[in-house]
Design an enzyme around this catalytic site. Structure first.
Site, PDB file in Angstrom:
ATOM      1  N   ASN A 113       0.590  -1.011   0.351  1.00 33.26           N
ATOM      2  CA  ASN A 113      -0.287  -0.099   0.187  1.00 33.26           C
ATOM      3  C   ASN A 113       0.549   1.617  -0.199  1.00 33.26           C
ATOM      4  OD1 ASN A 113      -1.633   1.885   0.674  1.00 33.26           O
ATOM      5  ND2 ASN A 113      -2.648   1.383   2.325  1.00 33.26           N
ATOM      6  N   CYS A 173      -2.013   5.236   0.373  1.00 34.79           N
ATOM      7  CA  CYS A 173      -2.970   5.538   1.270  1.00 34.79           C
ATOM      8  C   CYS A 173      -2.618   7.296   1.823  1.00 34.79           C
ATOM      9  CB  CYS A 173      -2.445   4.989   2.959  1.00 34.79           C
ATOM     10  SG  CYS A 173      -3.755   5.190   3.742  1.00 34.79           S
TER      11      CYS A 173
HETATM   12  C1  LIG Z   1     -12.902   2.585   5.303  1.00 31.94           C
HETATM   13  C2  LIG Z   1     -11.479   2.239   3.877  1.00 31.94           C
HETATM   14  C3  LIG Z   1     -10.834   2.171   4.762  1.00 31.94           C
HETATM   15  C4  LIG Z   1      -9.723   1.678   3.892  1.00 31.94           C
HETATM   16  N1  LIG Z   1      -8.528   1.408   4.173  1.00 31.94           N
HETATM   17  C5  LIG Z   1      -7.319   0.094   3.861  1.00 31.94           C
HETATM   18  C6  LIG Z   1      -6.467   0.143   3.506  1.00 31.94           C
HETATM   19  O1  LIG Z   1      -5.913  -0.217   5.000  1.00 31.94           O
HETATM   20  N2  LIG Z   1      -5.357  -0.001   3.046  1.00 31.94           N
HETATM   21  C7  LIG Z   1      -5.747   0.615   1.312  1.00 31.94           C
HETATM   22  O2  LIG Z   1      -5.118  -0.672   0.534  1.00 31.94           O
HETATM   23  N3  LIG Z   1      -6.713   0.757   0.574  1.00 31.94           N
HETATM   24  C8  LIG Z   1      -7.599   1.355   1.785  1.00 31.94           C
HETATM   25  N4  LIG Z   1      -8.865   1.377   1.343  1.00 31.94           N
HETATM   26  C9  LIG Z   1      -8.591   1.239  -0.044  1.00 31.94           C
HETATM   27  C10 LIG Z   1      -9.823   0.111  -0.580  1.00 31.94           C
HETATM   28  O3  LIG Z   1      -9.270  -1.333  -0.852  1.00 31.94           O
HETATM   29  C11 LIG Z   1     -10.171   0.400  -2.324  1.00 31.94           C
HETATM   30  O4  LIG Z   1      -9.095   0.970  -2.853  1.00 31.94           O
HETATM   31  C12 LIG Z   1     -10.753   2.188  -2.191  1.00 31.94           C
HETATM   32  O5  LIG Z   1     -11.903   2.582  -1.385  1.00 31.94           O
HETATM   33  C13 LIG Z   1     -11.811   1.770  -3.582  1.00 31.94           C
HETATM   34  O6  LIG Z   1     -12.521   1.160  -3.935  1.00 31.94           O
HETATM   35  P1  LIG Z   1     -14.004   1.246  -4.050  1.00 31.94           P
HETATM   36  O7  LIG Z   1     -14.822   2.079  -4.576  1.00 31.94           O
HETATM   37  O8  LIG Z   1     -14.500   0.018  -3.962  1.00 31.94           O
HETATM   38  O9  LIG Z   1     -14.163   1.592  -2.021  1.00 31.94           O
HETATM   39  C14 LIG Z   1     -10.216   1.539   2.540  1.00 31.94           C
HETATM   40  C15 LIG Z   1     -11.127   2.048   1.506  1.00 31.94           C
HETATM   41  C16 LIG Z   1     -12.329   2.343   2.596  1.00 31.94           C
HETATM   42  C17 LIG Z   1     -13.511   2.879   1.927  1.00 31.94           C
END
Ligand SMILES: Cc1cc2nc3c(=O)[nH]c(=O)nc-3n(C[C@H](O)[C@H](O)[C@H](O)COP(=O)(O)O)c2cc1C
Ligand SMILES: Cc1cc2nc3c(=O)[nH]c(=O)nc-3n(C[C@H](O)[C@H](O)[C@H](O)COP(=O)(O)OP(=O)(O)OC[C@H]3O[C@@H](n4cnc5c(N)ncnc54)[C@H](O)[C@@H]3O)c2cc1C
Ligand SMILES: Cc1cc2nc3c(=O)[nH]c(=O)nc-3n(C[C@H](O)[C@H](O)[C@H](O)COP(=O)(O)OP(=O)(O)OC[C@H]3O[C@@H](n4cnc5c(N)ncnc54)[C@H](O)[C@@H]3O)c2cc1C
Ligand SMILES: Cc1cc2nc3c(=O)[nH]c(=O)nc-3n(C[C@H](O)[C@H](O)[C@H](O)COP(=O)(O)O)c2cc1C
Ligand code: FES
Ligand code: FES
Lengths: 312, 257, 312, 257
Positions: free
Chosen positions: A127, A130
């Site tokens: 990652n 972030c």
């Molecule tokens: C509440 C939340 C927490 C997240 N935590 C992480 C994380 O710890 N590591 C990571 O690589 N991405 C994290 N993401 C990103 C998601 O894995 C994803 O890449 C991003 O939300 C886009 O996809 P979506 O639109 O389906 O949510 C997080 C997203 C959300 C909404």
């Protein structure tokens, strides 16, 4: 024959669907809703070297067709995750992707070295994207040379394939992708969240305690599609696509764009059953589209005509 | 814990911007613990995107009817208030852990302190406690008379004191002013309301035993997203509880308010 | 006293509201709906040196809370715009912002030199951020040095203040902003559209003939807010904010983020009366917020506390 | 041209996925030119974001009622089909330029060729032409019998030929097959339908005088966004017309199909 199976480095998946990191905790909560073994894979919440509390609350805010989050990589630390969280997956039959984060190259390497040895872990997701922590994460994700150097170091200590999770907050996503491919990445995950903010008219301050947050959900889908469309034509490693997926049709769209597997994040909060429901809808959709095996769709938006598209 | 499209039985505005919504569904059979909440999806588009947490205010297990009270605030509750009899609502629940009922025994007195839209879960609690032979005293705080609700309903179960900020009903001021003015005896305290109220309460009755129900912005509502996390009093800096799945009810003093 | 007036370089505005470039044609259409003189200003469709037809159709596609467009800077060319379009505004009392685009530095300078002389034009908006043309536009918008060099050249030939319109498709928007400020920009316009794409499941191809398009509308508002919040703290020139504005509350949010004026694009398609309606709602909203003059709101999300926020 | 919340008078499915929607409003008084269209907002959220162009199919000026026919396709028309009597729809219109009525004189014959959801505007046109003493022959093409509509309505105004792709009603094939098989005499051609149909028609009757109504994806619908632009036959490469504001009706041959 299983029309849905996909095979990616380290990940033999029954179907291309996995919950996205940070939206699935460490699996236990969703196990109350359905049998996790139906999933193609699952990406767990980011692991860091030391335990992290994350950011102050409020940590989420809604936007039009999207949400902002600024969790700040809260997690109990790599050791406790290995000890207390990962064994849970022994009772299920699905490959686990361990998402790892850190503030320094040493952090990343330490976490990667440790967690890649865990028998429940099939692949790592680096990652570098972030947006919600002050140090660590995103600075690795916006400079190609830094990203490549980190990838190389992590690859050297990891005993499992490494997927690099790219940030969409860059001028040139293909450059980032090529740099980490060159550095040895086995695959890419994209996209992480877009940096965003919402203000509260009453307090006149940002709604999130962290001020900025990561924008996810249906609102960002067109950004994800265009980046995957571009990057999948530039690299030869597979892409786990994500960003706003909430239906079986969205999954098809991501695969046509060039994704080999598809992760679902925010949509899990809207409907905890979304992953198994999409998985069950895919076969019929493939039939309608006259597709024998889902892998035929990968890159279908640019492959068939043979002409690499000039998307910039 | 289930996801179900429950059917709207009735919807009415019982005070200024306060709606009473009754729904019916199989899932209601599971709603046996006062203090738990449900997570509602109010639209099938992505506007709004997230579910809305609403407390269980009353349950009729015999005909599987759930009563919720909510204040029309923003987009989500505005859409909810448009739901008509016969329409369905996408409900996920029951979620979280309710108020422990066995922390107090028959013949003892429970003090229930509610502020504004924190009052609803206390009603189901009051009913269940009364059933178990526990005496109830309720102190309910509102902005003003037009915002007050369920006074009579609580009065059927025990003694009720009301405070309003403008003094238009009951004691002028806050619930803490009622506690100052009246000489209320009780064995256990249960409270739900805005964090400022809970803080004031904690300061005023520092030795009280009991339980607080907390609120925080939620993502998933089931413990998966880490949106609703709080620090623990006296714990490590990285120790935490999740309001949605470890709470929303916690022993007084456990969580850093 | 007019509580809504704002004063920006070259733009004395009755209120901070202007239609955004490309969403208002050359004004004639909206003049059928309301008196254009109620507007604070108006930005007209991009002018290029030669006439341009633009991209093949379809040129628009919807997304969740947003739309993609790939018009491709269609316009009759600077000469015809000056001759046939600009005189129309003589009958109205509002400053006009001329949006200019080009493929080369010479193009930009030629258009700027010409159009800045037109009596109806009060300021220029340098469009270095159009994602929908193969050459010209966006390459100037993603590299700070290139953007600065262009700004300097255009400033040298323009007889009116120059606003540089920034692209959100960059890793570091503050760097871009500082570079063009340093190069002499009188103000900034932000944000232009995010690059996006949508695929059609039936054809398996992009919906837009141009494949990619620019994402606008409510979906991108959080991205705009965070960029304006960041940039307004970094620069000392004023910002015309835009990106998903569709209500008076949105206008307030943009001004609190740091915008000195607010442009409205896509929302005009949803409701042709949106600009005058927002203008008429602002006074009441200010009253509710206890604000005497709208300029008090500018940067209010970060100014009051005096602590510059670290938004990255 | 106005924006008005018009009131739904009736809504019914008259063929497979084809809905007839009648609305009433002041703005209808302006709808005197067949071939114009209206731009509907079907939701007050941003899903979907843009308006939907729908042709004027019939107008009753005496009681200010507008009839529209539409095919339920995607999100927008699906939402539209849920509108019930008494509810309102946000309508912008009338937009564009309709079919010229004075290009043909009383006693002459107009041939109206419509394909699928291109048929609706021809109905109002047929009525207005008939009023002016012009004879009408209509050729209407559909996918199959279940998709066909308004056959009887056109028959009240003149001769009607139907084609269906599967032959379940009328001639098997396309409208062009009808023109091949039948010996139809006419003075002026009016047509609306998918671009492929208009192209085939242009190729088959290259010398025909008349007017085509065209379709394109729209942003604004009023000429401001340049979304709906077409090349002009024989013009400069940069010459164009906008379907929404210069059209949707153009003389045959003017626009590059
Ligand atoms: C509440 C939340 C927490 C997240 N935590 C992480 C994380 O710890 N590591 C990571 O690589 N991405 C994290 N993401 C990103 C998601 O894995 C994803 O890449 C991003 O939300 C886009 O996809 P979506 O639109 O389906 O949510 C997080 C997203 C959300 C909404
Ligand atoms: C465990 C729990 C139980 C609750 N029980 C009730 C109840 O019984 N009756 C009632 O009226 N309200 C209750 N609330 C508060 C209720 O959830 C919010 O008022 C509601 O979500 C506001 O949504 P909105 O769309 O109207 O407002 P908006 O302001 O548009 O909401 C925007 C976002 O903020 C969140 N949000 C806004 N206010 C709150 C809040 N106070 N707490 C948590 N999230 C919030 C929303 O869920 C949404 O994600 C409860 C909250 C929690 C956490
Ligand atoms: C001048 C004009 C008149 C029309 N008259 C009628 C009519 O009387 N009855 C009728 O059923 N249909 C008519 N159409 C087509 C109608 O506008 C589309 O079927 C409708 O917009 C589809 O919307 P949707 O949300 O159901 O589909 P979606 O596929 O979800 O729409 C997505 C987007 O594409 C656009 N779109 C989709 N199909 C078309 C199309 N064929 N033409 C233009 N834009 C399209 C939509 O407006 C929307 O922006 C007309 C189109 C035009 C341009
Ligand atoms: C159809 C369309 C055409 C546009 N054309 C231009 C243009 O010519 N020049 C320009 O600088 N921006 C152009 N833009 C960008 C807008 O001016 C604005 O920056 C962007 O759409 C974000 O604002 P919005 O979300 O309010 O639409 C265009 C946008 C749209 C939707
Ligand atoms: S709301 Fe997701 S963990 Fe509590
Ligand atoms: S739809 Fe905007 S110009 Fe025609």
């Amino acid at each position: 024959m299983n029309k849905l199976s996909v095979s990616l480095p380290g990940l033999e998946m029954k179907n291309p669907i996995m919950p996205a990191s940070g939206c699935f905790g460490f699996g236990k909560e969703y196990a109350g809703f359905y049998d996790l073994s139906v999933l193609g894979a699952a990406a767990i919440k980011a692991a860091t070297r030391e335990p992290r509390f994350g950011n102050p609350t409020p940590r989420v805010a809604e936007t039009h067709s999207g949400m902002l989050n600024a969790i700040g990589l809260q997690n109990p630390g790599v050791d406790k995750i290995m000890e207390n969280e990962l064994p849970f997956f022994q009772s299920y039959d699905l490959p686990i992707v361990a998402n790892i984060a850190g503030s320094t190259v040493e952090d990343y390497c330490e976490v990667a070295r440790k967690i890649s040895k865990h028998p429940q872990v099939s692949a790592l997701e680096l990652n570098i994207s972030c947006p919600n922590v002050k140090e660590g994460g995103i600075q690795f994700g916006t400079d190609a040379a830094t990203a490549a150097a980190l990838t190389k170091k992590v690859k050297a200590v990891s005993s499992k394939p490494v997927y690099v999770k790219l940030s969409p907050n860059v001028s040139n996503i293909a450059e980032m992708a090529l740099a980490v491919e060159e550095a040895g990445a086995d695959g890419l995950s994209m996209i992480n969240t877009l940096l965003g903010m919402r203000l509260d008219l009453k307090t006149r301050k940002p709604v999130l305690a962290n001020k900025t947050g990561g924008l996810s959900g249906p609102a960002i889908k067109p950004v994800a599609i265009r980046m995957i469309h571009e990057v999948s034509q530039a690299v030869s490693i597979p892409i786990i696509g994500m960003g706003g997926v909430s239906s079986a049709e969205d999954v098809i769209e991501f695969m046509l764009a060039g994704a080999s597997a598809v992760a679902i994040g925010t949509a899990n909060f809207v409907d905890p059953y979304v992953c198994p429901e999409i998985i069950s809808q895919l076969p019929e959709l493939l039939e309608k589209m006259n597709v024998n095996h889902i892998t035929e769709l990968i890159g279908g938006s640019w492959k068939e005509c043979g002409i690499p598209s000039l998307s910039r | 814990m289930k996801k179900e499209f429950v059917r709207v039985i009735s919807q009415k505005e019982i005070a200024h911007q306060i709606f009473e919504l009754k729904v019916q569904g199989e899932v209601v059979a599971e709603m046996t613990s006062p203090g738990q909440f449900v997570h509602l999806r109010v639209s099938d588009s992505f506007q709004p995107l997230l579910r809305r947490p609403i407390s269980i205010c009353d349950v009729d297990l015999s005909n599987r009817t759930l009563t919720m009270l909510y204040r029309k605030e923003g987009t989500g509750t505005a859409l909810l208030s448009q739901k008509k009899e016969g329409e369905t609502v996408d409900l996920l629940g029951p979620l979280g852990n309710g108020f422990p009922l066995d922390a107090i025994t028959a013949g003892q007195t429970a003090l229930l302190v509610g502020g504004g839209i924190g009052v609803p879960p206390l009603y189901y609690l009051a009913k269940e406690l009364t059933k178990r032979g526990i005496n109830i005293t309720a102190v309910l705080g509102f902005q003003s008379e037009r915002d007050a609700f369920y006074k009579e309903k609580f009065a059927e179960l025990g003694e009720v004191f009301i405070s309003t900020v403008d003094g238009s009903l009951g004691t002028k001021g806050f619930v803490t002013d009622v506690l100052n003015n009246e000489d209320i005896n009780y064995d256990l305290l249960y409270s739900c309301g805005p964090t400022v109220m809970l803080k004031a309460l904690e300061a005023q009755v520092p030795d009280a035993d009991g339980f607080f129900s907390l609120e925080e912005r939620m993502g998933c509502g089931i413990g998966a997203c880490f949106a609703c996390v709080c620090h623990i009093n006296g714990g490590e800096p990285s120790d935490y509880v999740k309001i949605c799945s470890n709470g929303p009810v916690f022993p007084i003093g456990r969580v850093a308010l």
